[in-house]
Design a protein around this motif. Structure first.
Motif, PDB file in Angstrom:
ATOM      1  N   LYS A  62      49.335  47.961  42.022  1.00  0.00           N
ATOM      2  CA  LYS A  62      48.476  49.142  42.057  1.00  0.00           C
ATOM      3  C   LYS A  62      47.214  48.969  41.225  1.00  0.00           C
ATOM      4  O   LYS A  62      46.213  49.636  41.471  1.00  0.00           O
ATOM      5  N   ARG A  63      47.276  48.102  40.205  1.00  0.00           N
ATOM      6  CA  ARG A  63      46.104  47.876  39.361  1.00  0.00           C
ATOM      7  C   ARG A  63      45.830  46.378  39.266  1.00  0.00           C
ATOM      8  O   ARG A  63      46.721  45.590  38.999  1.00  0.00           O
ATOM      9  N   LEU A  64      44.565  46.033  39.476  1.00  0.00           N
ATOM     10  CA  LEU A  64      44.130  44.645  39.379  1.00  0.00           C
ATOM     11  C   LEU A  64      43.088  44.531  38.277  1.00  0.00           C
ATOM     12  O   LEU A  64      42.110  45.276  38.268  1.00  0.00           O
ATOM     13  N   GLN A 104      45.072  50.893  43.596  1.00  0.00           N
ATOM     14  CA  GLN A 104      44.558  52.187  43.171  1.00  0.00           C
ATOM     15  C   GLN A 104      43.482  52.069  42.102  1.00  0.00           C
ATOM     16  O   GLN A 104      42.682  52.984  41.925  1.00  0.00           O
ATOM     17  N   GLU A 105      43.483  50.976  41.357  1.00  0.00           N
ATOM     18  CA  GLU A 105      42.514  50.804  40.274  1.00  0.00           C
ATOM     19  C   GLU A 105      42.132  49.339  40.142  1.00  0.00           C
ATOM     20  O   GLU A 105      42.976  48.446  40.274  1.00  0.00           O
ATOM     21  N   ILE A 106      40.845  49.104  39.905  1.00  0.00           N
ATOM     22  CA  ILE A 106      40.351  47.770  39.569  1.00  0.00           C
ATOM     23  C   ILE A 106      39.679  47.866  38.208  1.00  0.00           C
ATOM     24  O   ILE A 106      38.748  48.650  38.020  1.00  0.00           O
ATOM     25  N   ARG A 107      40.188  47.107  37.260  1.00  0.00           N
ATOM     26  CA  ARG A 107      39.586  47.066  35.928  1.00  0.00           C
ATOM     27  C   ARG A 107      38.724  45.814  35.823  1.00  0.00           C
ATOM     28  O   ARG A 107      39.181  44.704  36.100  1.00  0.00           O
ATOM     29  N   LEU A 108      37.476  46.006  35.419  1.00  0.00           N
ATOM     30  CA  LEU A 108      36.484  44.938  35.487  1.00  0.00           C
ATOM     31  C   LEU A 108      36.280  44.244  34.144  1.00  0.00           C
ATOM     32  O   LEU A 108      35.159  43.890  33.794  1.00  0.00           O
ATOM     33  N   PHE A 127      29.383  44.760  45.337  1.00  0.00           N
ATOM     34  CA  PHE A 127      30.330  44.195  46.304  1.00  0.00           C
ATOM     35  C   PHE A 127      31.693  44.867  46.184  1.00  0.00           C
ATOM     36  O   PHE A 127      32.304  45.272  47.182  1.00  0.00           O
ATOM     37  N   ILE A 128      32.173  45.017  44.963  1.00  0.00           N
ATOM     38  CA  ILE A 128      33.500  45.600  44.736  1.00  0.00           C
ATOM     39  C   ILE A 128      33.534  47.065  45.160  1.00  0.00           C
ATOM     40  O   ILE A 128      34.456  47.510  45.830  1.00  0.00           O
ATOM     41  N   ARG A 129      32.500  47.826  44.784  1.00  0.00           N
ATOM     42  CA  ARG A 129      32.480  49.243  45.136  1.00  0.00           C
ATOM     43  C   ARG A 129      32.350  49.447  46.640  1.00  0.00           C
ATOM     44  O   ARG A 129      33.008  50.329  47.219  1.00  0.00           O
ATOM     45  N   ASN A 130      31.540  48.636  47.302  1.00  0.00           N
ATOM     46  CA  ASN A 130      31.394  48.763  48.757  1.00  0.00           C
ATOM     47  C   ASN A 130      32.690  48.413  49.475  1.00  0.00           C
ATOM     48  O   ASN A 130      33.034  49.015  50.502  1.00  0.00           O
ATOM     49  N   LEU A 131      33.422  47.443  48.942  1.00  0.00           N
ATOM     50  CA  LEU A 131      34.679  47.017  49.554  1.00  0.00           C
ATOM     51  C   LEU A 131      35.795  48.016  49.280  1.00  0.00           C
ATOM     52  O   LEU A 131      36.676  48.225  50.109  1.00  0.00           O
ATOM     53  N   TYR A 132      35.741  48.652  48.112  1.00  0.00           N
ATOM     54  CA  TYR A 132      36.767  49.615  47.705  1.00  0.00           C
ATOM     55  C   TYR A 132      36.096  50.931  47.291  1.00  0.00           C
ATOM     56  O   TYR A 132      36.026  51.263  46.107  1.00  0.00           O
ATOM     57  N   PRO A 133      35.618  51.712  48.247  1.00  0.00           N
ATOM     58  CA  PRO A 133      34.869  52.933  47.908  1.00  0.00           C
ATOM     59  C   PRO A 133      35.717  54.013  47.241  1.00  0.00           C
ATOM     60  O   PRO A 133      35.174  54.872  46.546  1.00  0.00           O
ATOM     61  N   ASN A 134      37.031  53.989  47.437  1.00  0.00           N
ATOM     62  CA  ASN A 134      37.878  55.067  46.930  1.00  0.00           C
ATOM     63  C   ASN A 134      38.804  54.648  45.786  1.00  0.00           C
ATOM     64  O   ASN A 134      39.594  55.467  45.309  1.00  0.00           O
ATOM     65  N   VAL A 135      38.708  53.424  45.368  1.00  0.00           N
ATOM     66  CA  VAL A 135      39.545  52.935  44.272  1.00  0.00           C
ATOM     67  C   VAL A 135      38.870  53.242  42.934  1.00  0.00           C
ATOM     68  O   VAL A 135      37.640  53.149  42.808  1.00  0.00           O
ATOM     69  N   GLN A 136      39.646  53.616  41.926  1.00  0.00           N
ATOM     70  CA  GLN A 136      39.103  53.879  40.595  1.00  0.00           C
ATOM     71  C   GLN A 136      38.643  52.567  39.964  1.00  0.00           C
ATOM     72  O   GLN A 136      39.417  51.617  39.845  1.00  0.00           O
ATOM     73  N   LEU A 137      37.368  52.512  39.565  1.00  0.00           N
ATOM     74  CA  LEU A 137      36.852  51.365  38.833  1.00  0.00           C
ATOM     75  C   LEU A 137      36.785  51.729  37.351  1.00  0.00           C
ATOM     76  O   LEU A 137      36.243  52.770  36.986  1.00  0.00           O
ATOM     77  N   THR A 138      37.362  50.894  36.505  1.00  0.00           N
ATOM     78  CA  THR A 138      37.342  51.123  35.070  1.00  0.00           C
ATOM     79  C   THR A 138      36.856  49.868  34.354  1.00  0.00           C
ATOM     80  O   THR A 138      36.946  48.766  34.890  1.00  0.00           O
ATOM     81  N   MET A 139      36.361  50.051  33.133  1.00  0.00           N
ATOM     82  CA  MET A 139      35.899  48.893  32.383  1.00  0.00           C
ATOM     83  C   MET A 139      35.793  49.207  30.904  1.00  0.00           C
ATOM     84  O   MET A 139      35.254  50.240  30.514  1.00  0.00           O
ATOM     85  N   TYR A 173      47.870  36.313  35.403  1.00  0.00           N
ATOM     86  CA  TYR A 173      48.645  36.715  34.239  1.00  0.00           C
ATOM     87  C   TYR A 173      49.360  38.042  34.517  1.00  0.00           C
ATOM     88  O   TYR A 173      48.979  38.779  35.430  1.00  0.00           O
ATOM     89  N   PRO A 174      50.372  38.393  33.705  1.00  0.00           N
ATOM     90  CA  PRO A 174      51.178  39.583  34.001  1.00  0.00           C
ATOM     91  C   PRO A 174      50.490  40.918  33.826  1.00  0.00           C
ATOM     92  O   PRO A 174      50.862  41.888  34.496  1.00  0.00           O
ATOM     93  N   CYS A 175      49.480  41.034  32.918  1.00  0.00           N
ATOM     94  CA  CYS A 175      49.043  42.385  32.584  1.00  0.00           C
ATOM     95  C   CYS A 175      47.670  42.408  31.930  1.00  0.00           C
ATOM     96  O   CYS A 175      47.095  41.368  31.616  1.00  0.00           O
ATOM     97  N   ASN A 176      47.180  43.637  31.708  1.00  0.00           N
ATOM     98  CA  ASN A 176      45.847  43.840  31.142  1.00  0.00           C
ATOM     99  C   ASN A 176      45.790  43.590  29.648  1.00  0.00           C
ATOM    100  O   ASN A 176      44.714  43.622  29.059  1.00  0.00           O
ATOM    101  N   MET A 177      46.919  43.342  29.004  1.00  0.00           N
ATOM    102  CA  MET A 177      46.940  43.068  27.572  1.00  0.00           C
ATOM    103  C   MET A 177      46.879  41.580  27.270  1.00  0.00           C
ATOM    104  O   MET A 177      47.187  41.143  26.156  1.00  0.00           O
ATOM    105  N   PHE A 178      46.497  40.796  28.264  1.00  0.00           N
ATOM    106  CA  PHE A 178      46.223  39.360  28.098  1.00  0.00           C
ATOM    107  C   PHE A 178      47.454  38.570  27.667  1.00  0.00           C
ATOM    108  O   PHE A 178      47.363  37.654  26.858  1.00  0.00           O
TER     109      PHE A 178
END
Length: 341
Positions: free
Chosen positions: A36-38, A85-89, A107-119, A289-294
């Motif tokens: 769900k989150r990349l 559902q979410e792409i973290r940049l 590119f990312i927003r055009n490809l995924y117009p409805n996915v939450q982008l976070t950073m 890698y497994p997760c956003n915590m590196f």
């Protein structure tokens, strides 16, 4: 003394096992094959050299920026697209210094117009156009700010500009200030809370990850001497923000906060990690890698393997079964809202 501080009570519907919280219903609802989150580590490079971080301070390397072909390979993959559902940049570096950041964002927003982008970002980029694009593309920003005092801020975030940060904070419409609590800024909680409210932003109190034993003991001494003041300030902050705009950890350096103050449960307090089941991180070089915590464990490599095969691999299943036996996961400071448990 810190050792006598009250534990956070476990409410009805949750069980306590070996000092950890486990929500069996949540665990049963996890599907390890639906990502769900990349997290995209667009840059391993960082433009700062923060005092509490081990990733900055290196010369900029062109090969530490994610290649467009890697971005395309994973984002165009139908298996990834099916549940995202979410792409973290961001990863370990500062994404906005990627030489093609604006093009990648479009590119990312055009490809995924409805996915939450976070950073997560320090907002220290040079190109003013980047700020406009972040706002235009509705990126939810988590902004690093560890002090509202110019000298202190620039001492913690070496190479940062306090004036530039304050100027750009005025432009942010939706986001959070991320304040990493540490030995040099523990008495600035109320001030940073005021800054967040003045700019209409939420606030996250982040635990510093101290690998150095001497630094840990120094910070523990500070906590021990000033615990009541810290708790009082955290309670004032807690009461001044809407519940969905404030994240206060359930523990600081392993010591529990009272239930009326903490708004979150950290991964280190859980018997299993929902993130490990629902997300992956793609490193700048294509390693997975497994997760956003590196977490340093490498699940696979998109350059040589199909992403679906990596996600369904025995190697990943073994990690899910055994991740809580690793020190990295036991001490994880990722924060979940209490309402999720």
């Amino acid at each position: 003394m810190l050792g006598s501080l009250p534990l956070v009570p476990i409410s009805k519907g949750k069980i306590k096992s070996r000092g950890k919280v486990l929500n069996s219903k949540l665990l049963n609802n996890q599907n390890p094959f639906k990502i769900k989150r990349l997290i995209l580590e667009l840059s391993r490079n960082c433009n700062l050299n923060c005092s509490m971080c081990g990733f900055g301070g290196n010369p900029i390397r062109e090969d530490w920026f994610m290649n467009l072909s890697i971005v395309e390979k994973i984002l165009l993959d139908p298996y990834i697209r099916s549940n995202l559902q979410e792409i973290r940049l961001n990863g370990r570096g500062e994404s906005t210094i990627h030489p093609e950041f604006i093009s990648l964002l479009k590119f990312i927003r055009n490809l995924y117009p409805n996915v939450q982008l976070t950073m997560f970002t320090n907002l220290m980029f040079l190109d003013e156009k980047i700020m406009k694009e972040l706002l235009k593309r509705n990126v939810l920003l988590f902004i690093s700010m560890d002090s509202n005092q110019k000298s202190q801020f620039e001492k913690i975030r070496k190479k940062a500009s306090y004036e530039l940060l304050k100027r750009r904070l005025k432009l942010v419409k939706i986001g959070f200030i991320v304040f990493t609590l540490q030995e040099t800024n523990w008495n600035e909680l109320l001030d940073i809370g005021r800054v967040a409210k003045e700019h209409g932003l939420g606030l996250i109190i982040n635990n510093v990850h101290l690998l150095n034993s001497n630094a840990r003991e120094r910070f523990r001494d500070i906590l021990n001497s000033n615990w009541n003041e810290i708790l009082a300030d955290l309670l004032k902050i807690r009461l001044s923000f809407p519940s969905d705009r404030i994240l206060i950890p359930d523990q600081i350096l392993g010591y529990k906060l009272p239930m009326e103050i903490a708004t979150t449960i950290s991964c280190g307090s859980l018997n299993f990690c929902p993130n490990a089941y629902s997300e992956i991180m793609l490193g700048y070089d294509g390693k997975i890698y497994p997760c956003n915590m590196f977490h340093p464990y490498i699940l696979g490599d998109i350059n040589t393997e199909r992403i679906e095969d990596v996600i369904k691999s025995t190697k990943r299943q073994d990690f899910l079964l055994n991740h809580k036996t690793t020190a990295y996961c036991k001490d994880c400071a990722y924060l979940f809202p209490k309402g999720d448990f």
